[in-house]
Design a protein around this motif. Sequence first.
Motif, PDB file in Angstrom:
ATOM      1  N   VAL A 292     -32.092  15.801  39.160  1.00  0.00           N
ATOM      2  CA  VAL A 292     -33.491  15.891  38.723  1.00  0.00           C
ATOM      3  C   VAL A 292     -33.753  15.134  37.181  1.00  0.00           C
ATOM      4  N   CYS A 295     -34.592  11.621  38.234  1.00  0.00           N
ATOM      5  CA  CYS A 295     -36.007  11.490  38.935  1.00  0.00           C
ATOM      6  C   CYS A 295     -37.034  11.725  37.814  1.00  0.00           C
ATOM      7  N   GLU A 296     -36.856  12.448  36.708  1.00  0.00           N
ATOM      8  CA  GLU A 296     -37.719  12.545  35.810  1.00  0.00           C
ATOM      9  C   GLU A 296     -37.795  11.169  34.785  1.00  0.00           C
ATOM     10  N   LYS A 311     -36.761  17.762  43.320  1.00  0.00           N
ATOM     11  CA  LYS A 311     -37.280  18.723  42.593  1.00  0.00           C
ATOM     12  C   LYS A 311     -37.717  20.134  43.342  1.00  0.00           C
ATOM     13  N   TYR A 313     -37.248  23.287  44.351  1.00  0.00           N
ATOM     14  CA  TYR A 313     -36.172  24.312  44.230  1.00  0.00           C
ATOM     15  C   TYR A 313     -35.947  25.089  45.359  1.00  0.00           C
TER      16      TYR A 313
END
Length: 438
Positions: A292, A295-296, A311, A313
């Motif tokens: 995550v 990726c951010e 991402k 969930y």
Amino acid sequence: MQDHPIIAENESIDLVARSTALCGEVPDTSLFAKEKRPRITHIGEYVMKTSKSEAELLDLQIARYIYATNTPFIAVEHPEFMKLIKMLRPGYIPPNRHDIGNKLLNNVQGSLLDTCRKTLEDKTVSLSLDGWSNVHNEPVVCVSVTTDKGETFLTETIDTSGHSHTSEYLAELAADAITSCEINFRCHVRNVVTDNAANMAKMRRDLQKKIPNEILTYGCSAHLLNLLAQDVQITGIKEQVVQIVKYFRHTHLPAARHKQAGGNSLVIPHEIRWNTLTDCLNSYISNWHILVQVCEEYRDEINSNIGNKVKNYSIKRNAEDLFIRLKPISVALDRIQRENAIISDTVEVWKTLYEDLLSSQQPAHVLRKVDERAAQAISPAHYSANLIDPRYRGRKLTEKKLPMQWNIFISIVQMQWRLSCSSKQDMILSNPTCLVTM
């Protein structure tokens, strides 16, 4: 100047001896002794020779190394290998690839067969059959036997080209394999194990009728546990997790970003390695927060579809649920595949698996699948072995409903285990097989 007499070597030794004797010390004349060199009697002592018998042993050892490491035969003709042999053993010429693939292969095979015969002679063994394809995509059936000590030997490979793998053909093939094994290796085949394909399951029933009261047949529990793992999967989760894992393993820039962020190795599942899906889920879950983060931070570099899945969930929660479901199956699979596992362990493994999944509050359809696969795995032979095994004594068998005759048998055996007479207990403990004849 005063002239000093020249003292001879032997006289100097005597002088030292006399002078040291006055002081009470033992003289050490080794300092003056001349070193004797070994005498060379033959020119052959300067030469490293390789006799014919030594060359044959070296040839066989090189061949064994090639076979054991699955090395291409042509490697023995590589210039660097030839150079190595020349440095180690000047004058010795190693075998070429034709010798490795013909005469030496036959010699090593013959030697191994002799070893198998000596090991298997008069032993009671379990025979396994499984279908494969060789490197030429030709269908073969491999026959192997396992001793009570967990030693496994490949006894035969059968080319089945031109034959449909019907239950009738496989039953005939299994009967011939049993006869061949008992003749060639002088062992006693008492049970046959196969996978759980429909044709194999029917073959076992046909074989049981063909050789009644002599052969026990049952399906491989490890294979059934693998099938159970496929039965209880959550739809779509495996595919999505594998897609994410493959992306971060095989795409250079995301893989580098994942590594720089401190991510651990991600595992890709393999169909023939049955526990790797559990390992894949575990690696994904433990690396999820790093994925995550990557990726951010590197949104422009990461594929948007992959980023959205990372991402998501819901995918992560479903992966965790699936991992919790598959982990007890993986533990059971490892336990049933141990070298020292025996058929009495099978009952315990399946019962423990059911209890573990029940305690983790798995859905009813998962528990039903466990019951179905356990019914395929556990035969009367497994129940009998579990009952007479001193470690278990059939303690868990009453927890599930069994046919009436088995409930009666269990009650009788458990009553015998509770006998108050110590001599009777000692007799049963020393020879638990007496329970089936009492």
